[in-house]
Motif scaffolding. Structure first.
Motif, mmCIF file in Angstrom:
data_model
loop_
_atom_site.group_PDB
_atom_site.id
_atom_site.type_symbol
_atom_site.label_atom_id
_atom_site.label_comp_id
_atom_site.label_asym_id
_atom_site.label_seq_id
_atom_site.Cartn_x
_atom_site.Cartn_y
_atom_site.Cartn_z
ATOM 1 N N ALA A 21 0.745 -1.295 -0.155
ATOM 2 C CA ALA A 21 0.045 0.045 0.055
ATOM 3 C C ALA A 21 0.659 1.474 -0.088
ATOM 4 N N VAL A 22 1.851 1.180 0.737
ATOM 5 C CA VAL A 22 2.795 2.487 0.746
ATOM 6 C C VAL A 22 3.532 2.502 -0.615
ATOM 7 N N THR A 23 4.001 1.538 -1.075
ATOM 8 C CA THR A 23 4.480 1.634 -2.320
ATOM 9 C C THR A 23 3.537 2.221 -3.606
ATOM 10 N N HIS A 24 2.379 1.559 -3.596
ATOM 11 C CA HIS A 24 1.369 1.955 -4.368
ATOM 12 C C HIS A 24 1.161 3.842 -4.326
ATOM 13 N N LEU A 25 0.978 4.147 -3.165
ATOM 14 C CA LEU A 25 0.716 5.580 -2.809
ATOM 15 C C LEU A 25 1.983 6.378 -3.382
ATOM 16 N N PHE A 26 3.206 5.845 -3.073
ATOM 17 C CA PHE A 26 4.351 6.653 -3.667
ATOM 18 C C PHE A 26 4.349 6.548 -5.111
ATOM 19 N N LYS A 27 3.906 5.769 -5.754
ATOM 20 C CA LYS A 27 3.828 5.477 -7.172
ATOM 21 C C LYS A 27 2.840 6.370 -7.838
ATOM 22 N N VAL A 28 1.586 6.215 -7.282
ATOM 23 C CA VAL A 28 0.414 7.406 -7.513
ATOM 24 C C VAL A 28 0.673 8.877 -7.600
ATOM 25 N N ALA A 29 1.552 9.208 -6.404
ATOM 26 C CA ALA A 29 1.781 10.669 -6.309
ATOM 27 C C ALA A 29 2.997 11.008 -7.245
#
Length: 426
Positions: free
Chosen positions: A96-104
């Motif tokens: 979930a952390v990695t996903h949010l970083f990639k989205v931003a």
């Protein structure tokens, strides 16, 4: 770690599903509050754009809340979960952390590296804070996210290379006219590509924008967004001399700009250069226009090479961005793991303070009863030492009897016992 993101985006769901599950600015605060009430989440942030809806939730006790969040999402929008369940994705903890970083950072966007999503994520977090949805965990996560996105923008070329025809056109215009604030752009058509070109030109400080379209009302709707003005397509020739930049993309079966019209415009301009981009298929601008002096004419085929090169550059930048993301993800996860130690330390200190307070109270009573201070101090020191070391000593002896070498090694490392023995021998 009690963190989950549940969502869908342009990759997993068609537009009709995304439309039904979006959260507008008028309902998002109420949505956050009902989500916290009904899903057992302690913290929540909702990111909702035209291309994605994502719900970030955190819990203090680590319970699994994926099912309650799915149920809440369907109930809030009045949609049966089975109608959208196949389009949802769920990421937990580190994923979930990695996903949010990639989205931003724009790595999960329809256009790789697009910058608008970062502002949308910041807006979502601000709304969650105002609604009481963000706490210690999500607060730290989103602040880290913004720092990661800033570093990716600074240290890579993720957003600098053109990856659309409209972006490529504006990039070339900036090369020809170093200062766009002194230039006038004439946009022919009012479709998506022309709108995107207008947006890029406006962002780079274009002096004036004129929008020409067969339907003036549609041209006006586009022009007012960028402080421009609209004209009918029949007025094109009379306004052409004003244009330093021309971007044309209509559905006309025949050219809307011929060589003669452009020649007359150049004479009125006293042969000041004119940059023209013909994005239409079939072409809007007669090919012979490219033979005129002081005209830089590019077609969609000419720009495709720029777009391809830009995409290669962004893909390389994306690889660099992933390395940055992985590093910061590990740092964030280390902080999360430390939260367990913080709680343990707080409990351990609280117990020690209780022992201290009890021992001090007893010593005060002994002093009040007239016992010699030295005797009271010795007894206090003995009592504190015995109380603090009794339970750990009992547990270590038990571990020795049961052969629990891991626990003995951990105690040795925790209290640096070997180091103390070495110091004593010296």
């Amino acid at each position: 770690m009690p963190l989950i993101v549940l969502g869908l985006n342009h990759k997993t769901a068609p537009v009709d599903i995304r439309e039904r599950l979006t959260f507008g600015p008028d309902v998002i605060v109420a949505a956050l509050r009902t989500l916290l009430e009904q899903s057992s989440a302690d913290e929540a942030v909702i990111v909702s754009t035209c291309n994605r809806t994502e719900i970030y939730c955190a819990t203090a006790d680590g319970r699994d809340i994926e099912a309650p969040v799915r149920t809440w999402l369907g109930q809030f929008h009045g949609i049966e979960p089975q109608l959208f369940a196949q389009h949802l994705y769920a990421h937990k903890d580190r994923d979930a952390v990695t996903h949010l970083f990639k989205v931003a950072c724009g790595l999960d966007s329809m256009v790789l590296g697009e910058p608008q999503i970062l502002g949308q994520v910041k807006g979502a977090f601000k709304t969650a804070c105002e609604a009481g949805g963000s706490g210690r965990l999500l607060g730290r996560l989103f602040q880290c996210t913004f720092a990661v996105a800033k570093q990716v923008r600074t240290d890579t070329a993720i957003g600098s290379s053109p990856v659309s025809v409209a972006f490529a056109a504006v990039s070339l215009a900036r090369q020809i006219f170093s200062d766009l604030s002194k230039q006038t752009a004439l946009l022919v058509g009012a479709g998506e590509t022309v709108e995107l070109a207008a947006r890029h030109l406006h962002q780079h400080g274009i002096g004036r924008i004129i929008v020409a379209n067969r339907t003036v009302e549609r041209a006006h709707r586009l022009a007012v967004q960028f402080d421009g003005y609209a004209i009918a397509l029949t007025e094109l020739a009379s306004h052409l001399p004003e244009a330093d930049i021309v971007v044309s993309s209509t559905a006309s079966p025949l050219p809307v700009l011929g060589k003669g019209t452009v020649e007359r415009a150049l004479k009125q301009r006293r042969h000041r250069p004119m940059f023209m981009v013909d994005i239409a298929v079939p072409r809007d601008i007669e090919p012979e226009v490219g033979q005129l002096r002081d005209v830089y004419l590019y077609t969609v085929d000419d720009l495709q090479g720029v777009v391809d090169e830009g995409m290669r550059s962004r893909n390389h930048a994306a690889e660099q961005a992933v390395e940055i993301i992985d590093l910061h993800c590990e740092e964030f996860m280390a902080w999360v793991r430390s939260l367990d130690a913080v709680s343990l330390i707080q409990h351990y200190r609280a117990r020690a303070e209780c022992v201290r307070d009890e021992a001090l109270s007893r010593a005060a009573r002994q002093l009040a009863a007239g016992k010699p201070p030295n005797e009271v101090m010795r007894h206090l020191a003995y009592l504190l030492t015995n109380k603090l070391l009794h339970e750990p000593s009992v547990r270590l002896r038990q571990a020795g009897r049961e052969g629990q070498s891991e626990l003995l090694d951990a105690a040795n490392e925790l209290f640096q016992l070997s180091q103390g023995q070495d110091s004593g021998r010296r």
